[in-house]
Design a protein around this motif. Structure first.
Motif, PDB file in Angstrom:
ATOM      1  N   SER A 101       0.729  -1.134   0.349  1.00 31.07           N
ATOM      2  CA  SER A 101      -0.233  -0.135   0.120  1.00 31.07           C
ATOM      3  C   SER A 101       1.060   1.285   0.215  1.00 31.07           C
ATOM      4  O   SER A 101       0.549   2.918  -0.873  1.00 31.07           O
ATOM      5  CB  SER A 101      -0.803   0.249   0.974  1.00 31.07           C
ATOM      6  N   MET A 102       2.032   1.328   0.775  1.00 31.15           N
ATOM      7  CA  MET A 102       2.132   2.915   0.741  1.00 31.15           C
ATOM      8  C   MET A 102       3.252   2.533  -0.006  1.00 31.15           C
ATOM      9  O   MET A 102       3.981   4.129  -0.821  1.00 31.15           O
ATOM     10  CB  MET A 102       3.640   2.328   1.833  1.00 31.15           C
ATOM     11  N   ASN A 103       4.352   1.211  -0.389  1.00 29.29           N
ATOM     12  CA  ASN A 103       4.608   1.020  -2.070  1.00 29.29           C
ATOM     13  C   ASN A 103       4.276   2.197  -3.516  1.00 29.29           C
ATOM     14  O   ASN A 103       4.465   2.609  -4.386  1.00 29.29           O
ATOM     15  CB  ASN A 103       4.658   0.032  -2.561  1.00 29.29           C
ATOM     16  N   ARG A 104       2.939   1.798  -3.161  1.00 27.08           N
ATOM     17  CA  ARG A 104       1.781   2.308  -4.325  1.00 27.08           C
ATOM     18  C   ARG A 104       1.516   3.565  -4.020  1.00 27.08           C
ATOM     19  O   ARG A 104       1.339   4.233  -5.109  1.00 27.08           O
ATOM     20  CB  ARG A 104       0.619   1.911  -4.628  1.00 27.08           C
ATOM     21  N   LYS A 105       2.001   4.173  -3.013  1.00 27.46           N
ATOM     22  CA  LYS A 105       1.527   5.560  -2.560  1.00 27.46           C
ATOM     23  C   LYS A 105       2.810   6.792  -3.244  1.00 27.46           C
ATOM     24  O   LYS A 105       2.530   7.674  -3.108  1.00 27.46           O
ATOM     25  CB  LYS A 105       1.038   5.852  -1.244  1.00 27.46           C
ATOM     26  N   GLY A 106       3.796   5.878  -3.626  1.00 24.82           N
ATOM     27  CA  GLY A 106       4.668   6.516  -4.176  1.00 24.82           C
ATOM     28  C   GLY A 106       6.260   6.084  -2.833  1.00 24.82           C
ATOM     29  O   GLY A 106       6.800   7.349  -3.151  1.00 24.82           O
ATOM     30  N   LYS A 107       5.540   6.127  -2.050  1.00 27.03           N
ATOM     31  CA  LYS A 107       6.210   5.661  -0.980  1.00 27.03           C
ATOM     32  C   LYS A 107       7.506   4.477  -0.953  1.00 27.03           C
ATOM     33  O   LYS A 107       7.335   3.985  -1.249  1.00 27.03           O
ATOM     34  CB  LYS A 107       5.749   5.514   0.482  1.00 27.03           C
ATOM     35  N   LYS A 108       8.710   4.950  -0.302  1.00 29.34           N
ATOM     36  CA  LYS A 108       9.637   3.332  -0.812  1.00 29.34           C
ATOM     37  C   LYS A 108       9.997   2.964   1.028  1.00 29.34           C
ATOM     38  O   LYS A 108       9.968   2.994   1.983  1.00 29.34           O
ATOM     39  CB  LYS A 108      11.310   4.028  -0.831  1.00 29.34           C
ATOM     40  N   ALA A 109       9.180   1.957   0.589  1.00 32.47           N
ATOM     41  CA  ALA A 109       8.652   0.717   1.458  1.00 32.47           C
ATOM     42  C   ALA A 109       9.652  -0.247   1.516  1.00 32.47           C
ATOM     43  O   ALA A 109      10.095  -0.583   0.806  1.00 32.47           O
ATOM     44  CB  ALA A 109       7.556   0.126   1.727  1.00 32.47           C
ATOM     45  N   ALA A 110      10.038  -0.821   3.150  1.00 30.27           N
ATOM     46  CA  ALA A 110      11.209  -1.461   3.415  1.00 30.27           C
ATOM     47  C   ALA A 110       9.790  -3.255   3.832  1.00 30.27           C
ATOM     48  O   ALA A 110       9.004  -2.875   4.867  1.00 30.27           O
ATOM     49  CB  ALA A 110      12.201  -1.751   3.624  1.00 30.27           C
TER      50      ALA A 110
END
Length: 279
Positions: A60-69
């Motif tokens: 979800s955060m990756n789809r918001k354009g955030k770098k997720a790990a």
């Protein structure tokens, strides 16, 4: 009485000199890495879908354009790589200077560090004692090159044992999300997780109920397979928010088993993702 030297045992428990600075226990992130927010995903018992929620939130955060790990701290039961279709044959890379591990990267760009990526075979058991497991978690944090991470999700093993304690003390956790299921024991189990977080002074973002209901494919009626949910009352008693209710859906299991969690539709997690983004 002579002035207390703080070693005699007569000093008050509230004495400022006896209070521990939490930052003393934090494991330092290597200078080459950057992680802005750390979110722990916890549960009071196993089998409630904690790893699923961890994966979905990172997506979800990756789809918001955030770098997720994702830091997979469930060392003895790691399932994150499988959900993303990452196999141990790819292994863990090493930085050019040879000093740091490189996380695996999913097809859509989520960075993942998991014990399963260090094994020869996916099915090899990790037979380690608690202190060794806790040490591995700290190494995943401090000896991995985490580049420009906006949100790191830590998938923790269930319960309140060594590893959750290590994560809470060693990593700068900005908040936790508790995952549970709609069963009678939920009140006691969630309360244990809440109380641990409060004792460790870790903010609770909210609670996610997995396997909340089954939607009839013919009429759309919601069926409470595990009986009536009490999650609202439990959350109210604990003073926390219910962030999401995930259904029992065969499609979710099929796509996770196929390593395609990144291509699931995730409408149920909008509020949870917003809460994380607002940290």
């Amino acid at each position: 009485m002579s002035e207390c030297n703080h070693d005699c045992g007569s000093c008050s428990a509230n004495c400022e000199s006896r209070k521990t600075d939490k930052s003393e226990f934090l494991e330092a992130l290597n200078p080459a890495s950057s992680v802005k927010k750390v979110i722990g995903i916890v549960s009071g018992k196993g089998g409630v879908g904690k790893s699923l929620v961890t994966s979905m939130l990172a997506v979800s955060m990756n789809r918001k354009g955030k770098k997720a790990a994702i830091l997979d701290a469930d060392i003895t039961g790691p399932s994150i790589p499988k959900a993303f279709g990452i196999h141990n044959e790819s292994g863990i890379g090493v930085s050019p200077d040879g000093n740091l591990m490189l996380p695996a990267k999913s097809l859509e760009g989520v960075d993942i560090m998991s014990a399963n990526l260090l094994l020869d075979n996916d099915t090899d058991p990790v037979i380690w004692r608690g202190p060794v497991i806790a040490g591995a978690v700290k190494q995943f944090w401090s000896e991995t090159l985490w580049q420009d991470i906006d949100f790191m999700f830590v998938d923790m093993p269930p319960g309140t044992g060594d590893v959750p304690l290590t994560v809470f003390q060693s990593l700068p956790v900005d908040g936790i999300i508790i995952v549970t299921s709609p069963q009678e024991l939920v009140s006691m189990i969630v309360t244990k997780a809440v109380n641990m977080a409060k004792k460790m002074e870790i903010p609770i973002i909210g609670i996610v109920e997995n396997m909340s209901y089954l939607e009839c494919p013919d009429c759309g009626k919601r069926i409470n397979v595990f009986g009536e949910s009490h999650i609202d009352e439990v959350a109210a008693d604990a003073g926390i928010k219910v962030l999401a209710r995930l259904p029992i859906d065969p499609k979710i299991a099929q796509m996770v088993d196929a390593g395609q969690v990144e291509y699931l539709e995730l409408p149920w997690l909008d509020e949870a993702a917003a809460a994380v983004e607002g940290l």
